[in-house]
Design an enzyme around this catalytic site. Structure first.
Site, PDB file in Angstrom:
ATOM      1  N   ALA A   1     -39.838 -21.171  44.653  1.00 28.68           N
ATOM      2  CA  ALA A   1     -39.878 -22.991  43.700  1.00 28.68           C
ATOM      3  C   ALA A   1     -40.205 -23.757  44.635  1.00 28.68           C
ATOM      4  O   ALA A   1     -39.980 -25.154  45.207  1.00 28.68           O
ATOM      5  CB  ALA A   1     -37.809 -23.083  43.846  1.00 28.68           C
TER       6      ALA A   1
ATOM      7  N   HIS B   1     -43.254 -26.149  46.083  1.00 28.59           N
ATOM      8  CA  HIS B   1     -43.693 -27.167  45.758  1.00 28.59           C
ATOM      9  C   HIS B   1     -44.921 -27.893  46.650  1.00 28.59           C
ATOM     10  O   HIS B   1     -45.660 -27.603  47.640  1.00 28.59           O
ATOM     11  CB  HIS B   1     -42.763 -28.385  45.701  1.00 28.59           C
ATOM     12  CG  HIS B   1     -41.850 -28.335  47.132  1.00 28.59           C
ATOM     13  ND1 HIS B   1     -41.888 -28.784  48.157  1.00 28.59           N
ATOM     14  CD2 HIS B   1     -40.531 -27.909  46.666  1.00 28.59           C
ATOM     15  CE1 HIS B   1     -41.465 -27.981  48.857  1.00 28.59           C
ATOM     16  NE2 HIS B   1     -40.253 -28.393  48.506  1.00 28.59           N
TER      17      HIS B   1
ATOM     18  N   GLY C   1     -44.734 -29.711  49.469  1.00 25.91           N
ATOM     19  CA  GLY C   1     -44.291 -29.630  51.222  1.00 25.91           C
ATOM     20  C   GLY C   1     -44.600 -28.111  51.411  1.00 25.91           C
ATOM     21  O   GLY C   1     -45.092 -27.521  52.449  1.00 25.91           O
ATOM     22  N   HIS C   2     -44.291 -27.071  51.041  1.00 28.23           N
ATOM     23  CA  HIS C   2     -44.981 -25.892  51.114  1.00 28.23           C
ATOM     24  C   HIS C   2     -46.663 -25.611  51.175  1.00 28.23           C
ATOM     25  O   HIS C   2     -47.118 -25.031  51.747  1.00 28.23           O
ATOM     26  CB  HIS C   2     -44.454 -24.902  49.878  1.00 28.23           C
ATOM     27  CG  HIS C   2     -42.756 -24.856  49.608  1.00 28.23           C
ATOM     28  ND1 HIS C   2     -42.418 -25.015  48.724  1.00 28.23           N
ATOM     29  CD2 HIS C   2     -41.645 -23.874  49.949  1.00 28.23           C
ATOM     30  CE1 HIS C   2     -40.565 -24.750  48.623  1.00 28.23           C
ATOM     31  NE2 HIS C   2     -40.759 -24.273  50.166  1.00 28.23           N
TER      32      HIS C   2
ATOM     33  N   ARG D   1     -34.424 -28.024  45.514  1.00 31.77           N
ATOM     34  CA  ARG D   1     -32.782 -28.992  45.003  1.00 31.77           C
ATOM     35  C   ARG D   1     -33.574 -30.339  44.072  1.00 31.77           C
ATOM     36  O   ARG D   1     -32.418 -30.756  43.567  1.00 31.77           O
ATOM     37  CB  ARG D   1     -31.741 -28.823  45.766  1.00 31.77           C
ATOM     38  CG  ARG D   1     -32.248 -27.498  46.141  1.00 31.77           C
ATOM     39  CD  ARG D   1     -30.323 -27.065  47.285  1.00 31.77           C
ATOM     40  NE  ARG D   1     -29.938 -26.188  47.069  1.00 31.77           N
ATOM     41  CZ  ARG D   1     -30.501 -25.408  48.114  1.00 31.77           C
ATOM     42  NH1 ARG D   1     -31.215 -25.736  49.447  1.00 31.77           N
ATOM     43  NH2 ARG D   1     -29.721 -23.589  48.230  1.00 31.77           N
TER      44      ARG D   1
END
Length: 283
Positions: A32, A34, A36-37, A191
């Site tokens: 999942a 985003h 940030g990753h 989340r």
């Protein structure tokens, strides 16, 4: 934009790593993915250079989910994740299934996170950090990286991973990457997609409270906590679990110098965490 190689077994991972004669950096994820990753992936590339190997692991680890948590509904978005990895120039993706990671079933031996693992997030999620550290240790030993990158967003996790590597003499360098935020200040998290349209603006109270606390730091510990609490009290929909100001290693309450202001709260069915660095007076 080249597609990363995708391997699903430890044997194929080992073969892929055997062909690499260069520095490697790993970014461990639950998927999942985003922005940030993506920031972690870019930091990994900066560390190892164009000739280095950037590895992303994608595995939803059941050991770190407690009873009643969101293991079953945690988003699984492998196709989109692989597109992001390709866009960020990732070389290798390790995406094992459950039996590959735990071939003998649930492990009999896990990593004990110690006292800190039972505080803050650990108080609300008693087995969480044992599950996190166990899978991180396994993935470190499977990917054998020069560097492993973790976001400051999950600051307690970062702190415990650093301590595990130090205490167990593991030969890996842990690199912290600053939290990535939405333009309005909300810390990026997989989340966040659980938040309803009505809940999304209310979630901004967390980052607003942290900013208020940080901005009051010159006036000391009590001023930090008071300023943050005033902001939180304006959003009664938030069920605040903790608001704490600790030393940067999280070992004790902070009184002077660099500190971490940490918060966790539930909004509807979604648990949110965030933190910032605060500079307290040194005398």
């Amino acid at each position: 934009m080249s597609e990363p190689a995708v391997v699903r077994t430890r044997e194929d991972l080992s073969d892929a790593l055997a062909e690499a004669d260069t520095e490697t950096a790993v970014v461990m994820t639950l998927g999942a993915l985003h922005e940030g990753h993506a920031a972690l992936m870019r930091a990994a590339r900066d560390l190892v250079g164009d000739d280095g190997l950037v590895i992303v692991t994608i595995f939803v680890n059941p050991l770190q989910f407690g009873p009643g948590e969101d293991l079953d509904r945690y988003p699984r978005t492998l196709d989109a994740d692989l597109k992001m990895c390709a866009a960020e120039g990732v070389d290798l993706v390790f995406a094992p299934d459950l039996d590959e990671m735990y071939p003998s079933g649930a492990p009999m031996v896990t990593v004990d996170p110690g006292r800190l693992g039972r505080e803050l997030e650990g108080a609300a999620r008693p087995d969480h950090f044992a599950g996190v550290l166990t899978v991180v240790a396994k993935l470190l030993n499977l990917t054998v990286p020069t560097f492993a990158l973790f976001g400051e967003k999950d600051y307690q996790q970062l702190t415990l991973v650093r301590r595990m590597v130090t205490d167990l003499e593991l030969p890996y360098e842990i690199v912290a990457v600053p939290t990535v935020r939405e333009p309005d200040g909300l810390a990026l998290s997989s989340r966040n997609r659980y938040l309803s349209a009505d809940e999304r603006p209310l979630a901004l109270a967390l980052s607003a409270a942290l900013r208020a606390g940080r901005d009051a730091a010159a006036n000391g510990r009590d001023a930090v906590l008071r300023a943050a609490r005033i902001v939180l009290d304006r959003t009664p929909e938030l069920d605040v679990d903790y608001l704490e100001l600790r030393t940067t290693d999280l070992a004790e309450q902070a009184e002077t110098g660099e500190a971490r202001l940490l918060i966790a709260a539930r909004l509807g069915t979604t648990r949110l965490i965030d933190n910032v660095l605060a500079e307290l007076p040194t005398h």
